[in-house]
Design an enzyme around this catalytic site. Structure first.
Site, PDB file in Angstrom:
ATOM      1  N   MET A 155      19.873 -80.454 -70.971  1.00 33.48           N
ATOM      2  CA  MET A 155      19.848 -79.572 -69.442  1.00 33.48           C
ATOM      3  C   MET A 155      20.305 -78.294 -69.668  1.00 33.48           C
ATOM      4  O   MET A 155      20.614 -77.405 -68.811  1.00 33.48           O
ATOM      5  CB  MET A 155      21.310 -80.247 -68.984  1.00 33.48           C
ATOM      6  CG  MET A 155      20.917 -81.715 -68.581  1.00 33.48           C
ATOM      7  SD  MET A 155      22.023 -82.256 -67.112  1.00 33.48           S
ATOM      8  CE  MET A 155      23.727 -81.954 -67.878  1.00 33.48           C
ATOM      9  N   GLY A 156      19.743 -77.629 -70.928  1.00 38.13           N
ATOM     10  CA  GLY A 156      20.132 -76.159 -71.248  1.00 38.13           C
ATOM     11  C   GLY A 156      21.501 -75.696 -71.789  1.00 38.13           C
ATOM     12  O   GLY A 156      22.187 -76.918 -71.941  1.00 38.13           O
ATOM     13  N   GLU A 216      24.796 -76.129 -80.868  1.00 35.14           N
ATOM     14  CA  GLU A 216      24.466 -76.921 -82.234  1.00 35.14           C
ATOM     15  C   GLU A 216      24.401 -78.391 -82.203  1.00 35.14           C
ATOM     16  O   GLU A 216      23.554 -78.975 -83.052  1.00 35.14           O
ATOM     17  CB  GLU A 216      25.647 -76.532 -83.361  1.00 35.14           C
ATOM     18  CG  GLU A 216      25.480 -75.286 -84.155  1.00 35.14           C
ATOM     19  CD  GLU A 216      24.064 -75.164 -84.997  1.00 35.14           C
ATOM     20  OE1 GLU A 216      23.931 -76.274 -85.680  1.00 35.14           O
ATOM     21  OE2 GLU A 216      23.435 -74.428 -84.905  1.00 35.14           O
ATOM     22  N   HIS A 274      22.645 -79.744 -79.781  1.00 35.87           N
ATOM     23  CA  HIS A 274      21.264 -80.058 -79.472  1.00 35.87           C
ATOM     24  C   HIS A 274      20.459 -79.416 -80.582  1.00 35.87           C
ATOM     25  O   HIS A 274      19.249 -80.309 -80.889  1.00 35.87           O
ATOM     26  CB  HIS A 274      20.860 -78.925 -78.093  1.00 35.87           C
ATOM     27  CG  HIS A 274      21.661 -79.288 -76.986  1.00 35.87           C
ATOM     28  ND1 HIS A 274      22.768 -78.273 -76.453  1.00 35.87           N
ATOM     29  CD2 HIS A 274      21.654 -80.044 -75.925  1.00 35.87           C
ATOM     30  CE1 HIS A 274      23.131 -78.653 -75.290  1.00 35.87           C
ATOM     31  NE2 HIS A 274      22.381 -79.764 -74.603  1.00 35.87           N
ATOM     32  N   SER A 284      29.905 -79.147 -76.472  1.00 40.84           N
ATOM     33  CA  SER A 284      29.489 -79.263 -75.157  1.00 40.84           C
ATOM     34  C   SER A 284      29.271 -78.044 -74.251  1.00 40.84           C
ATOM     35  O   SER A 284      29.760 -76.969 -74.471  1.00 40.84           O
ATOM     36  CB  SER A 284      30.489 -80.115 -74.429  1.00 40.84           C
ATOM     37  OG  SER A 284      30.262 -80.293 -73.175  1.00 40.84           O
ATOM     38  N   SER A 285      28.075 -78.146 -73.629  1.00 45.66           N
ATOM     39  CA  SER A 285      27.936 -76.778 -72.670  1.00 45.66           C
ATOM     40  C   SER A 285      29.142 -76.663 -71.866  1.00 45.66           C
ATOM     41  O   SER A 285      29.241 -75.536 -71.623  1.00 45.66           O
ATOM     42  CB  SER A 285      26.558 -76.947 -72.047  1.00 45.66           C
ATOM     43  OG  SER A 285      25.496 -77.566 -72.814  1.00 45.66           O
TER      44      SER A 285
HETATM   45  P1  AMP Z   1      22.828 -82.298 -72.307  1.00 44.29           P
HETATM   46  O1  AMP Z   1      22.231 -80.855 -72.433  1.00 44.29           O
HETATM   47  O2  AMP Z   1      24.345 -82.279 -72.164  1.00 44.29           O
HETATM   48  O3  AMP Z   1      22.176 -83.214 -71.392  1.00 44.29           O
HETATM   49  O4  AMP Z   1      22.545 -82.886 -73.828  1.00 44.29           O
HETATM   50  C1  AMP Z   1      21.225 -83.157 -74.185  1.00 44.29           C
HETATM   51  C2  AMP Z   1      21.320 -84.026 -75.401  1.00 44.29           C
HETATM   52  O5  AMP Z   1      22.023 -83.332 -76.324  1.00 44.29           O
HETATM   53  C3  AMP Z   1      22.054 -85.489 -75.142  1.00 44.29           C
HETATM   54  O6  AMP Z   1      21.127 -86.478 -75.898  1.00 44.29           O
HETATM   55  C4  AMP Z   1      23.317 -85.236 -75.607  1.00 44.29           C
HETATM   56  O7  AMP Z   1      23.799 -86.577 -76.156  1.00 44.29           O
HETATM   57  C5  AMP Z   1      22.960 -84.220 -76.776  1.00 44.29           C
HETATM   58  N1  AMP Z   1      24.284 -83.554 -77.343  1.00 44.29           N
HETATM   59  C6  AMP Z   1      24.975 -82.739 -76.488  1.00 44.29           C
HETATM   60  N2  AMP Z   1      26.295 -82.567 -77.231  1.00 44.29           N
HETATM   61  C7  AMP Z   1      25.975 -83.051 -78.572  1.00 44.29           C
HETATM   62  C8  AMP Z   1      27.033 -83.099 -79.430  1.00 44.29           C
HETATM   63  N3  AMP Z   1      27.978 -82.372 -79.532  1.00 44.29           N
HETATM   64  N4  AMP Z   1      26.389 -83.534 -80.667  1.00 44.29           N
HETATM   65  C9  AMP Z   1      25.450 -84.318 -80.754  1.00 44.29           C
HETATM   66  N5  AMP Z   1      24.477 -84.434 -79.388  1.00 44.29           N
HETATM   67  C10 AMP Z   1      24.871 -83.720 -78.382  1.00 44.29           C
END
Ligand code: AMP
Length: 279
Positions: A30-31, A35, A37, A185-186
């Site tokens: 989701m952008g 680290e 991602h 986390s974003s």
């Molecule tokens: P999101 O942008 O939050 O939808 O995350 C996109 C992908 O990145 C998803 O598969 C998340 O599980 C993964 N992701 C996000 N944060 C982390 C993290 N801290 N460690 C590993 N993978 C992550």
């Protein structure tokens, strides 16, 4: 690196790669990339000839009172990170490109989505399964990469792929954390200084639960109680859930055995954060 905004552009490029016999990996995001991602994208670059990262803030996985409008964005920085890792294409569609005004077809899952985040966010996984299915159909990857950070999402995607016979290998990647333990986390960007400190209670409670299990504790209730007490010791924290569930069905268990997932969701102020560990 190609930046594609339309489904057509992606399809044409992937078709060209396929003609050359190249394999394709997909990293859906989701952008506001960090680290966490980056670790998914690095693994994808390692394992595939070409990698597509989608940057799409998917409206259908947000509830009406959630943070869709305030969710952080920095597309230029996202592209720089993708390019530095060796991603071949970033797919960045507008919501209108993904959802026609009369869109009405959904991918719904029972059982696994009735607990944890699915209980607190009743339409969330319908949005996730639908958008991930669409991305799979658009990119037709050989492999797709998901983080263990969103453990229920990973389990749901694996089940969807199995149940619907999607010919895609799902690769799970470990949680990437800040030096002090907070899972990247974003949404961490929402935290003020005091909340950032308080947010450590999540990884501390995870570490406590993990230690208890390592020391031989088999009672889910005992681990859950200790983790709950730990989180409640932080005045800025408000528990959404602390659950110990079967690692495949996401249903609560009484006895801890493999595979089990211990997962928490905690509000720090207005920010909802999640963390987990698997046994
Ligand atoms: P999101 O942008 O939050 O939808 O995350 C996109 C992908 O990145 C998803 O598969 C998340 O599980 C993964 N992701 C996000 N944060 C982390 C993290 N801290 N460690 C590993 N993978 C992550």
């Amino acid at each position: 690196m190609i930046i594609a905004y339309t489904v057509k552009e992606v399809r044409e490029q992937v078709k060209a790669w396929r003609k050359e016999g190249l394999t394709v990996g997909l990293v859906p995001t989701m952008g506001y990339l960090h680290e966490g991602h980056a670790s998914l994208m690095r693994k994808a670059v390692e394992q595939n000839d070409r990698v597509v990262t989608s940057v799409f803030l998917n409206p259908t996985q947000f509830g009406p009172t959630e943070d869709l409008e305030s969710y952080p964005r920095d597309f230029d920085q996202d592209c720089r990170l993708c390019e530095s890792i060796g991603v071949s294409m970033v797919f960045h569609p507008e919501p209108e490109e993904m959802y026609a005004p009369d869109f009405c077809t959904w991918v719904n899952m029972d059982v696994l989505t009735g607990t944890l985040c699915g209980k607190s966010r009743p339409t969330h996984f319908r949005g996730v399964c639908t958008v991930v299915s669409k991305l799979f159909n658009i990119v037709t990857p050989d492999r797709a990469y998901f983080g263990q950070k969103d453990a229920q999402q990973l389990a749901v995607i694996r089940r969807m792929v199995r149940d619907l016979n999607m010919d895609i290998e799902i690769v799970g990647c470990p949680i990437v954390r800040e030096a002090d333990g907070l899972a990247k986390s974003s949404r961490n960007t929402y935290l003020n200084k005091e909340e950032r400190k308080a947010a450590l209670i999540l990884s501390q409670s995870i570490a406590l639960g993990q230690q208890m299990v390592q020391d031989g504790e088999k009672s889910a209730a005992a681990v859950k109680a200790a983790m709950t007490e730990k989180i409640n010791s932080e005045p800025l924290a408000r528990i959404d859930y602390v659950e110990i569930v079967d690692g495949l069905s996401m249903q609560p268990v009484e006895t801890i055995k493999e595979p089990t997932l211990a997962a928490i969701a905690v509000y720090i102020g207005k920010t909802r954060l999640i963390d987990n560990f698997i046994i």
